[in-house]
Write an enzyme that holds these catalytic residues in place. Structure first.
Site, PDB file in Angstrom:
ATOM      1  CE1 TYR A 113      -3.923   2.232   0.329  1.00 36.13           C
ATOM      2  CE2 TYR A 113      -2.640   3.284   2.067  1.00 36.13           C
ATOM      3  CZ  TYR A 113      -3.722   3.282   1.198  1.00 36.13           C
ATOM      4  OH  TYR A 113      -4.592   4.350   1.197  1.00 36.13           O
ATOM      5  CD  GLU A 117      -2.674   5.194  -6.025  1.00 35.01           C
ATOM      6  OE1 GLU A 117      -3.476   6.086  -5.681  1.00 35.01           O
ATOM      7  OE2 GLU A 117      -2.790   4.006  -5.684  1.00 35.01           O
TER       8      GLU A 117
END
Length: 222
Positions: A148, A155
């Site tokens: 994650y 991102e």
């Protein structure tokens, strides 16, 4: 009778959905790793573009699954995660080719694909067989602790890298005057998207840690 048929159709549909996405993300991972080894990170996006777009766009159905009650996943967790990923796939990578050759694309698609291969195989087995092995459950609720942060960093980095190109191109911008008397600046949308990561990422990480503790503790008790 009707209830049994409805349950059967639900399980058949979710089994097909999960295994289809498992295959899609497996293809993304295979192509990403193969291209990374043979040609370098600059070519990874070109290799994975179509399967990545298919696999991530199909995940939009998970929002509908939650809304109609097919699954118990809270929409408050599903909606922001899928929305941010769709923004990355279509609003950044596809819309601004200047970002496609960056090494962050490799870390993005590899972290996403490993996560989704584990997740879809876990739910696929639960829907198809009624159970999932304990080792797969552990992977489902543990690997996010590493993957994650890698995915989120990738991102945010790609959105940031795209911002000069967004500003210079004025793509998707709506300028006044126009018949709708409305203006829209895509660079502002990108800034807002980045802003959501500040509270959103820790919240999501904390939610997943809570789920991990709950599920794995329950598994040990059994």
């Amino acid at each position: 009778m009707a209830g049994s048929l409805s349950l059967l159709l639900r399980r058949l549909y979710l089994s097909l959905y999960n295994w289809t996405l498992f295959i899609g993300w497996s293809q993304v991972l295979y192509l990403a790793v193969k291209t990374l080894r043979e040609s370098g990170p600059e070519q990874v996006y070109n290799a994975v573009e179509r399967p990545l777009q298919f696999a991530q766009s199909a995940a939009f159905l998970e929002i509908l699954h939650g809304l109609v009650g097919l699954v118990r996943s809270p929409i408050t967790a599903t909606l922001p995660q899928i929305s941010s990923r769709l923004f990355l796939v279509w609003g950044i990578l596809w819309s601004f080719p200047e970002t496609q050759s960056h090494v962050l694309v490799s870390s993005l698609v590899i972290s996403w694909s490993i996560t989704e291969i584990i997740r879809y195989s876990f739910y696929g087995m639960k829907e198809t067989l009624g159970f999932a092995p304990s080792w797969l459950q552990w992977l489902r609720y543990s690997t996010f602790m590493l993957l994650y942060p890698i995915g989120i960093t990738s991102e945010v980095g790609l959105i940031y890298l795209a911002m000069p190109h967004i500003k210079n191109s004025e793509k998707y911008c709506i300028r006044m005057p126009n018949k709708w008397n409305f203006s829209f600046d895509y660079i502002c949308a990108a800034i807002v998207a980045l802003g959501f990561y500040v509270p959103g990422s820790p919240h999501m990480y904390g939610y997943m840690l809570g789920q991990r503790k709950k599920i794995l503790s329950k598994s040990k008790a059994e």
